[in-house]
Design a protein around this motif. Structure first.
Motif, PDB file in Angstrom:
ATOM      1  N   CYS A 139      -5.700 -14.395  30.682  1.00 41.64           N
ATOM      2  CA  CYS A 139      -4.480 -14.220  29.887  1.00 41.64           C
ATOM      3  C   CYS A 139      -4.615 -15.067  28.614  1.00 41.64           C
ATOM      4  CB  CYS A 139      -3.260 -14.645  30.703  1.00 41.64           C
ATOM      5  SG  CYS A 139      -1.692 -14.225  29.913  1.00 41.64           S
ATOM      6  N   PRO A 140      -5.360 -14.561  27.611  1.00 43.46           N
ATOM      7  CA  PRO A 140      -5.670 -15.381  26.438  1.00 43.46           C
ATOM      8  C   PRO A 140      -4.423 -15.725  25.612  1.00 43.46           C
ATOM      9  CG  PRO A 140      -6.341 -13.107  26.087  1.00 43.46           C
ATOM     10  CD  PRO A 140      -5.942 -13.206  27.528  1.00 43.46           C
ATOM     11  N   LEU A 141      -4.418 -16.950  25.090  1.00 46.64           N
ATOM     12  CA  LEU A 141      -3.356 -17.371  24.175  1.00 46.64           C
ATOM     13  C   LEU A 141      -3.637 -16.742  22.821  1.00 46.64           C
ATOM     14  CD1 LEU A 141      -0.882 -19.367  23.906  1.00 46.64           C
ATOM     15  CD2 LEU A 141      -2.517 -20.943  22.862  1.00 46.64           C
ATOM     16  N   VAL A 142      -2.676 -15.981  22.303  1.00 47.46           N
ATOM     17  CA  VAL A 142      -2.913 -15.254  21.051  1.00 47.46           C
ATOM     18  C   VAL A 142      -2.028 -15.745  19.912  1.00 47.46           C
ATOM     19  CG1 VAL A 142      -3.763 -13.181  22.207  1.00 47.46           C
ATOM     20  CG2 VAL A 142      -1.308 -13.392  21.704  1.00 47.46           C
ATOM     21  N   GLY A 143      -1.170 -16.716  20.170  1.00 51.46           N
ATOM     22  CA  GLY A 143      -0.335 -17.219  19.079  1.00 51.46           C
ATOM     23  C   GLY A 143       0.700 -18.182  19.588  1.00 51.46           C
ATOM     24  N   GLY A 144       1.481 -18.715  18.655  1.00 53.35           N
ATOM     25  CA  GLY A 144       2.523 -19.652  19.044  1.00 53.35           C
ATOM     26  C   GLY A 144       2.980 -20.470  17.867  1.00 53.35           C
ATOM     27  N   ASP A 145       3.746 -21.506  18.166  1.00 52.84           N
ATOM     28  CA  ASP A 145       4.282 -22.355  17.104  1.00 52.84           C
ATOM     29  C   ASP A 145       4.566 -23.730  17.691  1.00 52.84           C
ATOM     30  OD1 ASP A 145       5.123 -23.004  14.569  1.00 52.84           O
ATOM     31  OD2 ASP A 145       7.089 -22.054  14.754  1.00 52.84           O
ATOM     32  N   THR A 146       4.480 -24.765  16.838  1.00 53.92           N
ATOM     33  CA  THR A 146       4.861 -26.110  17.253  1.00 53.92           C
ATOM     34  C   THR A 146       5.838 -26.671  16.225  1.00 53.92           C
ATOM     35  OG1 THR A 146       2.904 -26.960  16.122  1.00 53.92           O
ATOM     36  CG2 THR A 146       2.746 -26.701  18.505  1.00 53.92           C
ATOM     37  N   THR A 147       6.863 -27.369  16.706  1.00 57.30           N
ATOM     38  CA  THR A 147       7.829 -28.009  15.801  1.00 57.30           C
ATOM     39  C   THR A 147       8.209 -29.365  16.373  1.00 57.30           C
ATOM     40  OG1 THR A 147       9.779 -27.185  16.960  1.00 57.30           O
ATOM     41  CG2 THR A 147       8.910 -25.796  15.212  1.00 57.30           C
ATOM     42  N   ARG A 148       8.870 -30.157  15.549  1.00 61.27           N
ATOM     43  CA  ARG A 148       9.390 -31.433  16.024  1.00 61.27           C
ATOM     44  C   ARG A 148      10.714 -31.206  16.744  1.00 61.27           C
ATOM     45  NH1 ARG A 148       8.362 -36.552  15.137  1.00 61.27           N
ATOM     46  NH2 ARG A 148       6.916 -36.179  13.426  1.00 61.27           N
ATOM     47  N   SER A 149      10.862 -31.899  17.882  1.00 62.09           N
ATOM     48  CA  SER A 149      12.107 -31.822  18.652  1.00 62.09           C
ATOM     49  C   SER A 149      12.905 -33.107  18.442  1.00 62.09           C
ATOM     50  CB  SER A 149      11.775 -31.650  20.138  1.00 62.09           C
ATOM     51  OG  SER A 149      12.855 -32.059  20.941  1.00 62.09           O
ATOM     52  N   PRO A 150      14.228 -33.007  18.264  1.00 59.09           N
ATOM     53  CA  PRO A 150      15.036 -34.216  18.108  1.00 59.09           C
ATOM     54  C   PRO A 150      15.028 -35.070  19.376  1.00 59.09           C
ATOM     55  CG  PRO A 150      16.434 -32.266  18.199  1.00 59.09           C
ATOM     56  CD  PRO A 150      15.030 -31.786  18.159  1.00 59.09           C
ATOM     57  N   SER A 151      14.892 -34.442  20.534  1.00 56.18           N
ATOM     58  CA  SER A 151      14.783 -35.237  21.762  1.00 56.18           C
ATOM     59  C   SER A 151      14.170 -34.408  22.871  1.00 56.18           C
ATOM     60  CB  SER A 151      16.155 -35.764  22.185  1.00 56.18           C
ATOM     61  OG  SER A 151      16.838 -34.819  22.934  1.00 56.18           O
ATOM     62  N   GLY A 152      13.102 -34.887  23.433  1.00 55.80           N
ATOM     63  CA  GLY A 152      12.511 -34.231  24.596  1.00 55.80           C
ATOM     64  C   GLY A 152      11.595 -33.073  24.242  1.00 55.80           C
ATOM     65  N   VAL A 153      10.728 -32.757  25.202  1.00 58.77           N
ATOM     66  CA  VAL A 153       9.759 -31.664  25.046  1.00 58.77           C
ATOM     67  C   VAL A 153      10.402 -30.363  25.508  1.00 58.77           C
ATOM     68  CG1 VAL A 153       7.541 -30.761  25.868  1.00 58.77           C
ATOM     69  CG2 VAL A 153       7.801 -33.222  25.410  1.00 58.77           C
ATOM     70  N   ILE A 154      10.224 -29.315  24.734  1.00 60.70           N
ATOM     71  CA  ILE A 154      10.681 -27.980  25.126  1.00 60.70           C
ATOM     72  C   ILE A 154       9.484 -27.045  25.018  1.00 60.70           C
ATOM     73  CG2 ILE A 154      12.251 -26.072  24.604  1.00 60.70           C
ATOM     74  CD1 ILE A 154      14.103 -28.166  23.277  1.00 60.70           C
ATOM     75  N   GLY A 178      -6.284 -12.663  16.818  1.00 62.85           N
ATOM     76  CA  GLY A 178      -5.592 -13.839  17.343  1.00 62.85           C
ATOM     77  C   GLY A 178      -4.883 -14.627  16.261  1.00 62.85           C
ATOM     78  N   VAL A 179      -4.861 -15.949  16.422  1.00 63.44           N
ATOM     79  CA  VAL A 179      -4.171 -16.839  15.493  1.00 63.44           C
ATOM     80  C   VAL A 179      -4.740 -16.682  14.094  1.00 63.44           C
ATOM     81  CG1 VAL A 179      -3.702 -19.268  14.991  1.00 63.44           C
ATOM     82  CG2 VAL A 179      -3.720 -18.469  17.361  1.00 63.44           C
ATOM     83  N   GLY A 180      -3.869 -16.729  13.062  1.00 65.84           N
ATOM     84  CA  GLY A 180      -4.377 -16.741  11.688  1.00 65.84           C
ATOM     85  C   GLY A 180      -3.786 -15.664  10.805  1.00 65.84           C
ATOM     86  N   ASP A 181      -3.077 -14.711  11.376  1.00 71.35           N
ATOM     87  CA  ASP A 181      -2.392 -13.722  10.544  1.00 71.35           C
ATOM     88  C   ASP A 181      -0.898 -13.803  10.854  1.00 71.35           C
ATOM     89  OD1 ASP A 181      -1.881 -11.408   8.882  1.00 71.35           O
ATOM     90  OD2 ASP A 181      -3.970 -10.850   9.219  1.00 71.35           O
ATOM     91  N   ASP A 182      -0.104 -12.897  10.275  1.00 69.01           N
ATOM     92  CA  ASP A 182       1.345 -12.955  10.491  1.00 69.01           C
ATOM     93  C   ASP A 182       1.700 -12.657  11.945  1.00 69.01           C
ATOM     94  OD1 ASP A 182       2.142 -13.517   7.779  1.00 69.01           O
ATOM     95  OD2 ASP A 182       1.346 -11.540   7.330  1.00 69.01           O
ATOM     96  N   CYS A 183       0.950 -11.767  12.550  1.00 72.86           N
ATOM     97  CA  CYS A 183       1.135 -11.452  13.969  1.00 72.86           C
ATOM     98  C   CYS A 183      -0.238 -11.407  14.627  1.00 72.86           C
ATOM     99  CB  CYS A 183       1.759 -10.067  14.148  1.00 72.86           C
ATOM    100  SG  CYS A 183       3.458  -9.917  13.636  1.00 72.86           S
ATOM    101  N   ALA A 184      -0.266 -11.589  15.924  1.00 73.41           N
ATOM    102  CA  ALA A 184      -1.463 -11.277  16.695  1.00 73.41           C
ATOM    103  C   ALA A 184      -1.430  -9.788  17.025  1.00 73.41           C
ATOM    104  CB  ALA A 184      -1.482 -12.098  17.975  1.00 73.41           C
TER     105      ALA A 184
END
Ligand SMILES: [Mg+2]
Length: 319
Positions: free
Chosen positions: A112-127, A22-28
């Motif tokens: 359907c387990p979550l195996v990875g992802g990313d979070t970033t700042r958005s200039p406006s609004g949630v995506i 899961g999370v913690g390497d370059d890929c799941a």
């Protein structure tokens, strides 16, 4: 500010199931069974376009995943995992905790387990971007192009609930607001019959999940399969809380109402017993509502009202 967003990512750092990295390497890394194809579906949800800024985040987390796993079930695929991309104007811990709670409850419910992802700042609004992956035996996927004349037409669950819930929330029928409690979960917490969809692989022919309305989504199957269909309106499973509403509202909710996330599928008549058994096994209601025929278009028999042009609003596949 990256640190803040890395911290936020921890809301989604769930332990990987046995056999996964899961999370913690370059890929799941996800296991895909021998003799299967990987099924992949992705959706992008943009604040102000697909949801309102003040939507309950737990509901949003649920629905962001629901629309994706619904597509897996409609393909006959068993979920194996999902990834989540979140772009946020600010790191609101309470909002994220609620979003993660809604997302995870459904992820656990449909395996359907979550195996990875990313979070970033958005200039406006949630995506929100969700990609769900599943596996389906080679040659068994429920493709839209696989309906054949003579097939039975089936629908899971009940229809019309989400549509009427939305209209009530819009204040369009205040005299029926007492039904909102019964109907709102259809709109906000749909539970797609994913495991049943996966079990249909190899038994059913074509399938689609009802997201834009029964007539419109069935239209996609018919177009891809070069067939027509006859529906018996009286056989359509109507949400019980629609009883006693004006016929024009019921009819348009059932035929054209979206956000259903149940399945419309076709299967040979000799599969009736198998399908009924599977439905019982998976705790799903499956209704046989018509048949596929040669030709084009959809004929709805025994409807409550004559089907005018309005009933086919958005249904432009056959002009
Ligand atoms: Mg779909």
């Amino acid at each position: 500010m990256a640190g803040e967003f890395e911290l936020i990512g921890r809301h989604f750092n769930w332990p990987a199931p046995q056999g996964y990295l899961g999370v913690g390497d370059d890929c799941a890394l996800l296991p895909v069974a021998t003799g299967h194809r990987l099924a992949v579906t992705t959706d992008l949800l943009v604040e102000g376009c697909h949801f309102f800024p003040d939507v309950d985040p737990e509901t949003l987390g649920h629905k962001a995943l629901a629309v994706n796993v619904s597509d897996l079930g409609a393909m006959g695929a068993r979920p194996i995992g999902c990834v989540l991309g979140l772009s946020l104007p600010r790191a609101d811990d309470a909002w994220l905790a609620a979003f993660a709670r809604g997302f995870r409850a459904l992820a656990d419910a449909v395996n359907c387990p979550l195996v990875g992802g990313d979070t970033t700042r958005s200039p406006s609004g949630v995506i929100i971007s969700v990609t769900a992956m599943g596996e389906v035996p080679v040659g068994s996927a429920l493709k839209r192009s696989a309906a054949r004349p003579g097939d039975d037409l089936w629908v899971t669950g009940v229809l019309g609930g989400a549509h009427v819930a939305l209209e009530l929330l819009q204040g369009r029928h205040p005299q029926y607001d007492d039904r909102l409690d019964a109907l709102q979960p259809c709109l906000e917490r749909p539970i797609p019959p994913v495991a049943f969809g996966a079990a249909l692989a190899g038994h059913a022919h074509a399938a689609i999940d009802i997201s834009d309305g029964l007539l419109q989504d069935l239209g996609h199957i018919l177009k891809a399969s070069a067939c027509g269909a006859d529906i018996d309106f009286g056989l359509l499973p109507v949400h019980p809380a629609l009883e006693g509403l004006p016929p024009e509202l019921v009819q348009s909710a059932v035929l054209n109402g979206g956000d259903v996330y149940q399945l419309c599928f076709t299967a040979a008549p000799d599969m009736r017993e198998t399908i009924t058994d599977l439905a019982g096994q998976y705790g799903v209601s499956a209704s046989r509502v018509g048949r596929i025929r040669a030709g084009t278009g959809i004929h709805v028999g025994n409807s409550l009202l004559p089907l005018g042009a309005d009933s086919y609003a958005g249904f432009d596949h056959f002009g």
